[in-house]
Write an enzyme that holds these catalytic residues in place. Structure first.
Site, PDB file in Angstrom:
ATOM      1  N   CYS A 102     -11.708  -0.734  -6.243  1.00  0.00           N
ATOM      2  CA  CYS A 102     -10.598  -0.257  -7.075  1.00  0.00           C
ATOM      3  C   CYS A 102     -10.582  -1.002  -8.404  1.00  0.00           C
ATOM      4  CB  CYS A 102      -9.257  -0.517  -6.396  1.00  0.00           C
ATOM      5  SG  CYS A 102      -9.159   0.117  -4.733  1.00  0.00           S
ATOM      6  N   CYS A 133     -11.753   3.940  -6.764  1.00  0.00           N
ATOM      7  CA  CYS A 133     -10.346   4.178  -7.093  1.00  0.00           C
ATOM      8  C   CYS A 133     -10.119   3.541  -8.449  1.00  0.00           C
ATOM      9  CB  CYS A 133      -9.450   3.515  -6.047  1.00  0.00           C
ATOM     10  SG  CYS A 133      -7.696   3.595  -6.451  1.00  0.00           S
ATOM     11  N   CYS A 193      -3.113   7.715  -4.518  1.00  0.00           N
ATOM     12  CA  CYS A 193      -2.694   6.419  -3.972  1.00  0.00           C
ATOM     13  C   CYS A 193      -1.400   6.079  -4.699  1.00  0.00           C
ATOM     14  CB  CYS A 193      -3.772   5.371  -4.234  1.00  0.00           C
ATOM     15  SG  CYS A 193      -3.244   3.704  -3.779  1.00  0.00           S
TER      16      CYS A 193
END
Ligand code: SAM
Ligand code: DTB
Ligand code: SF4
Length: 328
Positions: A102, A133, A193
């Site tokens: 991420c 991400c 998310c």
């Protein structure tokens, strides 16, 4: 894991959510864990590693954030990291068992030129066999589509708190801006998310209202990070009253009940959390964590400490392909 029909609801009332928060702790945990077991492997935890690709000097005034230019937190500002450095971090994350990488940037929103650079990074990290991400702030519809085209897996954008408490925490963008970005991300068919932070001095009603917002989105976020505030010196929330750990576990349990198929992430704040609290969070339905010594700018538990905890609890890292819950 048992495959049972789970009805996903998007019409939770605040009264119903408050009643969950007020339930006897054992009843709440039993219900959350039963739902969790029905849809997820209770002993597998998805592991993500975070990297700040652009640190500090953010124009937003989020009262919790060490990266806001409004507060003096002693953080060195950094330019966008070069690709080779990002790849070194990604390789190291993969070697330690992370399935997702991420990348976070301290931006209000990316410019199209900045997005070009991030797109290159996403491509390169994906080529290493990691899920990707990014969290870059607000996105236009077109920017979200470009991220989808390059094969980004998840976009992180948090609601942070309830609509009622939001104005006490951030004044430089409003709640609707966040909802708009989430809609752009969802319309681009990216995985969402989205979660929030607790322990910022909000009431239990605010925590319930945040979870209501998340659960009543047209689709539940695939990943729901529940962050415990990290108290950073220099931010307005440095001296916020710490949230009781039982109340934190309750928040995780309620998130699990409202969004049974989502991955609930025990996110920031583990550095100051006992292993018993973390164990209760896993029992209550948390099945994802950030792994590695650093979050974006603040400390996270040492890898060896997490390995020992996993060993003691009989938990194992989830692979890339076994974190998709079954909808019947
Ligand atoms: N600038 C982008 C944004 O705000 O959307 C992306 C990066 S921002 C640092 C990502 C998230 O980190 C925030 O939405 C917030 O939920 C979380 N965060 C930041 N500082 C935190 C803190 N001190 N404690 C807990 N969570 C924090
Ligand atoms: C999220 O919900 N939490 C992570 C991730 N998404 C980007 C960030 C936590 C940041 C904690 C403060 C810091 O390390 O700067
Ligand atoms: Fe900037 Fe994101 Fe921090 Fe807010 S949370 S100050 S937008 S980096």
């Amino acid at each position: 894991m048992t495959e049972i029909a789970t009805q996903l609801r998007h019409d939770w009332s605040l009264g119903e959510i408050n009643a969950l928060f007020d339930a006897p702790f054992n009843d709440l945990l039993f219900r959350a864990h039963t739902l969790h077991r029905a849809q997820h492997d209770p002993n597998a935890v998805q592991i993500s590693t975070l990297l700040s690709i652009k640190t500090g000097a953010c124009p937003e005034d989020c009262a919790y954030c060490p990266q806001s230019s409004h507060y003096d937190t002693g953080l060195d500002r950094e330019r966008l990291l070069p690709l080779n450095q990002i790849l070194e971090h990604a390789q190291a994350a993969k070697a330690t068992g992370a399935s997702r990488f991420c990348m976070g940037a301290a931006w209000r929103n990316p410019t199209d030129k900045q997005l070009d650079k991030v797109i290159e990074m996403i491509q390169a990290v994906k080529d290493q066999g990691l899920e990707t991400c990014v969290t870059l702030g607000m996105l236009s519809q077109q920017q979200a589509q470009r991220l989808k085209q390059v094969g980004l897996d998840y976009y992180n954008h948090n609601l942070d708190t309830s609509p009622e408490f939001y104005g006490d925490i951030i004044t430089t963008r409003d709640y609707q801006d966040r909802l708009d970005t989430l809609e752009h991300v969802r319309d681009a068919q990216l995985n969402v998310c989205c979660g929030g932070i607790v322990g910022m001095g909000e009431s239990q009603q605010d925590r319930a209202s945040l979870l209501q917002q998340l659960a009543n989105l047209p689709n539940h976020p695939e990943s729901v990070p529940i962050n415990m505030l990290v108290h950073v010196e220099g931010t307005p929330l440095f001296s916020a009253e710490p949230l009781d750990s039982i109340e934190f576990v309750r928040t995780i349990a309620v998130a699990r009940i409202l969004m049974p198929l989502s991955m609930v992430r025990l996110s920031a704040g583990r550095e100051n959390m006992s292993k018993e609290t973390q164990a209760l969070c896993f029992f209550a339905g948390a099945n994802s964590i950030f792994y590695g010594e650093k979050l974006l700018t603040t400390p996270n538990p040492e890898a060896a400490q997490d390995e020992a905890l996993f060993q003691q609890l009989g938990l194992r890292p989830m692979g890339n392909n076994d974190n998709v819950p079954v909808v019947v």
